[in-house]
Structures are given as structure tokens and as C-alpha cells.
Design a protein around this motif. Structure first.
Motif, short mmCIF file in Angstrom:
data_model
loop_
_atom_site.label_atom_id
_atom_site.label_comp_id
_atom_site.label_asym_id
_atom_site.label_seq_id
_atom_site.Cartn_x
_atom_site.Cartn_y
_atom_site.Cartn_z
N THR A 1 0.59 -0.87 0.45
CA THR A 1 0.03 0.03 0.72
C THR A 1 1.30 1.56 0.11
N ASP A 2 1.56 1.39 0.88
CA ASP A 2 3.18 2.83 0.72
C ASP A 2 3.64 2.64 -0.37
N ALA A 3 3.99 1.94 -1.20
CA ALA A 3 4.84 1.79 -2.42
C ALA A 3 4.06 2.44 -3.60
N ILE A 4 2.68 1.82 -3.62
CA ILE A 4 1.81 2.51 -4.68
C ILE A 4 1.28 3.81 -4.50
N ARG A 5 1.09 4.40 -2.89
CA ARG A 5 1.53 5.50 -3.05
C ARG A 5 2.13 5.95 -3.60
N ARG A 6 3.34 6.25 -3.13
CA ARG A 6 4.65 6.82 -3.61
C ARG A 6 4.48 6.54 -5.41
N ALA A 7 4.13 5.46 -5.50
CA ALA A 7 4.48 5.05 -7.27
C ALA A 7 3.40 6.34 -7.76
N LEU A 8 2.20 6.12 -7.11
CA LEU A 8 1.61 6.61 -7.83
C LEU A 8 1.25 8.31 -7.49
N ALA A 9 2.08 8.72 -6.71
CA ALA A 9 2.59 9.90 -6.34
C ALA A 9 3.54 10.63 -7.40
N PHE A 10 4.09 9.85 -8.42
CA PHE A 10 4.88 9.92 -9.93
C PHE A 10 4.19 10.73 -10.98
N ALA A 11 2.81 10.26 -10.77
CA ALA A 11 1.96 10.83 -11.43
C ALA A 11 1.73 12.71 -11.95
N GLU B 1 0.35 15.91 -8.64
CA GLU B 1 -0.68 16.43 -7.86
C GLU B 1 -1.38 15.90 -7.95
N GLY B 2 -3.18 16.10 -7.07
CA GLY B 2 -4.13 14.96 -7.20
C GLY B 2 -4.29 13.83 -6.30
N SER B 3 -5.63 13.73 -6.13
CA SER B 3 -6.19 12.65 -5.28
C SER B 3 -5.80 11.44 -5.47
N LEU B 4 -5.19 10.12 -5.52
CA LEU B 4 -5.23 8.80 -5.33
C LEU B 4 -5.75 8.81 -6.24
N GLY B 5 -7.38 8.65 -6.61
CA GLY B 5 -8.07 8.32 -7.39
C GLY B 5 -7.38 9.52 -8.99
N GLN B 6 -7.49 10.27 -9.21
CA GLN B 6 -6.69 11.26 -10.32
C GLN B 6 -5.63 10.50 -10.70
N GLN B 7 -4.49 10.43 -9.92
CA GLN B 7 -3.16 10.02 -9.79
C GLN B 7 -3.95 8.81 -10.73
N ALA B 8 -4.67 7.56 -10.12
CA ALA B 8 -4.74 6.08 -10.79
C ALA B 8 -5.30 5.81 -12.12
N PHE B 9 -5.82 7.26 -12.84
CA PHE B 9 -6.84 7.68 -13.51
C PHE B 9 -5.35 7.86 -15.14
N LEU B 10 -4.65 8.70 -14.39
CA LEU B 10 -3.65 9.60 -15.35
C LEU B 10 -3.01 7.83 -15.79
N LEU B 11 -2.21 7.03 -14.50
CA LEU B 11 -1.73 6.22 -15.01
C LEU B 11 -1.93 4.68 -15.60
N ARG B 12 -3.88 4.74 -15.79
CA ARG B 12 -4.51 3.99 -16.05
C ARG B 12 -5.07 2.57 -15.31
N VAL B 13 -4.07 2.91 -14.14
CA VAL B 13 -4.35 1.79 -13.10
C VAL B 13 -5.97 1.64 -12.43
N ASP B 14 -6.58 0.49 -12.32
CA ASP B 14 -7.69 -0.31 -12.14
C ASP B 14 -8.47 0.22 -10.49
N GLY B 15 -9.56 1.53 -10.55
CA GLY B 15 -10.00 2.07 -9.44
C GLY B 15 -10.46 0.92 -8.88
N ALA B 16 -10.98 -0.06 -9.02
CA ALA B 16 -11.64 -1.24 -7.85
C ALA B 16 -10.29 -2.11 -7.69
N ASP B 17 -9.47 -1.71 -8.07
CA ASP B 17 -8.17 -3.22 -7.35
C ASP B 17 -7.65 -2.13 -6.23
N LEU B 18 -7.34 -0.82 -6.52
CA LEU B 18 -7.03 -0.04 -4.97
C LEU B 18 -8.00 0.28 -4.27
#
Length: 366
Positions: free
Chosen positions: A297-307, A309-326
Motif C-alpha cells: 500500500t505504501d509503495a503504491i501510494r508513493r508510485a502514484l505520486a509520480f503522476a 499532484e491530485g487525489s489518489l483516484g486522479q493519479q490512478a486515472f492518469l496512469l490507467r490503474v484499475d480503480g476497483a483494485d485500489l
């Protein structure tokens, strides 16, 4: 193959004893070419919440280079789960003790906590590389070293007086723990012996074949062969008379199972998330599924931050990460009793995020 040994050293001690300040002084002193990026997460009072990570290259050992990964742990008692996670895979510890009289109880509690957490990892403190750092010696009214030694260092491990605020003695402490770690790694046969010189007898089939090929490429080497004709026979003849190559054990031991093995998640991880991935894999292998999910969980939070600023959902959307999995992973992080399939799912999500980062070229320069 790279002839590089990675050693993890953890600076442990009570809150506000000077652990983070010590790492910052090391960072400022080490040449930029020999240091990595220092990461720090702080809360109120400038206390370390998770860890500081400082890769430092030191002198070669034999014909191997040594890379140090330096960490600190949060000093507060209620962050014990994080301290335990950071200790995973450690090769040595610097215990940073506060020399002020009012801090003695906190020093004792932290040292006992270190022994307890190492024991849970299957390590006995009395058999582990340890250096005592008597910090804040520049302040007035500090306890004599004899008192600190009697209360905190009955083993008589190496001890040094330091003032992390101005850097005095901090590098000497790092040198002392590095020497102990290298000695311990040699005793465990983790540091491979030096490569054989040209005049030494080669060991193993690969070494003998290499020597044979080098000999064939030298001028006049063919004239020394007793076989006539220049056909393919000279290639085979030297190999045929070699002794059985697998009778003698190779001097480099096979890698031992443990957190230092490079797993699938570690292989995909960008540099900043490598240790998170390694900790998650190690926790999974030992059945500590809660720690595995926390590390993922901590690694994913740090990884998404490279996308950005923004919410976790916005970062996941920019990287095309499945929101349901998150969302499912966030739910697992709040549960107390986790199963092997929960931990496996967290590793899966973490690797998917790493793959997306690699696909878009983030982080820059990785």
C-alpha cells in the motif's frame, strides 16, 4: 556477477535522539557521486514517520564494491509496526542514544524494543552487528559515558561519542558499523572471496573454458597444440582433458533464501520503491501478510505520486490503474486478519502499478 554487495544499516533509538540528524550529516558529507536521493517523511516536531533512505557507496572489499542503504526508524512507541518493517533484512544497527539524563528511560525502552523486534525476525541482538552512538555530547549536563555504558552497553560493543547537530563523530560511527557488517557478512560467506589471479588455478567449468579461449587467442598459441591439421579438434582437446569440473565446490556460495533475493516485484520496482517491494516479498514469504499489504500500500501510494499532484483516484486515472483494485486494496489495509490471497492480491496490484510507471517512463531518469 556485478561483484557488488548491498548492506542495510538501520539507525535505531528513541524519539528525538538524533537519528535523522545523523543521516542528514552523512548525506551532506558524502560526495554527490557516491550518494543517492535522501527521502524523509516528517510529522510535527520534525520526527521521522517512516524512514530515511540513503544509498551510499563505500570502498571496495576485495574485488567487490559495497553499497550501503541507510535507514532510520520512527522513535515513538506507537510506530512499532513501522520500526519492525524497516528492520526487516537489516545487516547492522546503530543505536542512537540520547545522552541527557531525562532520556535514559526512553533509551532503555527503545533498546529493549530493538531486541524484541530483531528476535521476531529470528535474530538475537547479542549476535548481531551493533554500534552504540552516544549522541548530544555537545550539550551541558549530559551523563558520563561510564553511566551510559553500564546501562545500555553491557556487551561492550563499539561505542562512539557524537554530536549529530554539528556532525562530530557521525562518520566515525558509520565506519565502525560498516566494518562490523562486512566482518559479519564474510563470516556468513555472503561476501565472495577475491577472484583468482591469472596465475592461480581456475575453479569451475566456466573459468577453465575462459582460460582456454584466452589462451587460443594469444599469438602462437596454436603452435603449442600437439594436434595437427588445424580442424575443430584443437577446440575440443583441451576441454576433454580437464578434470571433472563439478567435483570441487565453487568458492562463491549460492544465494541464500531471504529478503535480499530479487523477486518479481523487486525486479519491476523503480529505485525509490525497491526496498518497499523487497520488504513486501519478504513478508509474503514468511507469512506476515499484514506487513506485506502495508508495504504494498505504501509503495503504491508513493508510485502514484509520480503522476503529479491530485487525489489518489486522479493519479490512478492518469496512469490507467484499475480503480476497483485500489479500492479493494485500501479495504484490505484496514483489516486485522489477512489471508495469503489478500497478500498475493496486494503484490499483484503493486506490480501492475510498477508496470504502468515503466510504460510511461516514470520516474524520470529511472
Amino acid at each position: 556477477m556485478a561483484r557488488e554487495v548491498a548492506a542495510k544499516i538501520v539507525f535505531y533509538g528513541p524519539g528525538l535522539s538524533g537519528k535523522t540528524t545523523s543521516l542528514r550529516k552523512i548525506y551532506e558529507t558524502v560526495r554527490p557521486a557516491h550518494r543517492g536521493e535522501m527521502m524523509s517523511i516528517a510529522t510535527e516536531g520534525d520526527r521521522t514517520l517512516f524512514f530515511d533512505f540513503l544509498p551510499v557507496k563505500v570502498e571496495r572489499v576485495g574485488d567487490c564494491s559495497v553499497r550501503l542503504a541507510l535507514y532510520t526508524v520512527p522513535g515513538q512507541v506507537f510506530y512499532n509496526a513501522t520500526r519492525k518493517l524497516v528492520l526487516q533484512g537489516a545487516d547492522g544497527v546503530v543505536f542512537v542514544a540520547d545522552s541527557q539524563p531525562e532520556a535514559m528511560d526512553a533509551n532503555r525502552e527503545s533498546l529493549a524494543n530493538l531486541e524484541e523486534n530483531l528476535f521476531e525476525h529470528g535474530i538475537r541482538l547479542d549476535r548481531f552487528p551493533l554500534v552504540m552512538q552516544w549522541n548530544k555530547r555537545d550539550l551541558d549536563g549530559v551523563l558520563p559515558v561510564e553511566v551510559l555504558r553500564k546501562e545500555l552497553n553491557p556487551r561492550g560493543v563499539p561505542e562512539l561519542e557524537t554530536s549529530a547537530a554539528n556532525g562530530r563523530g557521525v562518520l566515525d560511527t558509520l565506519k565502525a558499523i560498516t566494518r562490523l557488517v562486512i566482518k559479519d557478512l564474510r563470516a556468513k560467506r555472503i561476501v565472495p572471496p577475491p577472484r583468482p589471479t591469472a596465475s592461480a588455478q581456475p575453479a569451475g567449468l566456466e573459468a577453465q573454458l575462459t582460460q582456454h579461449l584466452q589462451h587460443r587467442q594469444q599469438p602462437g598459441a596454436a603452435a603449442s597444440q600437439p594436434v595437427q591439421g588445424g580442424g575443430p579438434v584443437p577446440r575440443v582437446a583441451p576441454v576433454a582433458v580437464m578434470p571433472p569440473p563439478r567435483v570441487e565446490p565453487t568458492p562463491i556460495p549460492a544465494p541464500q533464501p531471504g529478503p535480499k533475493l530479487l523477486g518479481a516485484a523487486s525486479a519491476l520496482a523503480p529505485g525509490d520503491m525497491f526496498d518497499h517491494a523487497r520488504a513486501a516479498e519478504a513478508a509474503f514469504m514468511t507469512g506476515d501478510y499484514a506487513t506485506c499489504v502495508t508495504a504494498c500500500t505504501d509503495a503504491i501510494r508513493r508510485a502514484l505520486a509520480f503522476a503529479g499532484e491530485g487525489s489518489l483516484g486522479q493519479q490512478a486515472f492518469l496512469l490507467r490503474v484499475d480503480g476497483a483494485d485500489l479500492l479493494r486494496l485500501q479495504g484490505l489495509a484496514t483489516q486485522q486478519h489477512l489471508r495469503v490471497d489478500d497478500a498475493a492480491f496486494s503484490l499483484y496490484v503493486m506490480m501492475q502499478v510498477f508496470i504502468r510507471l515503466n510504460a510511461v517512463g516514470l520516474p524520470n531518469g529511472e
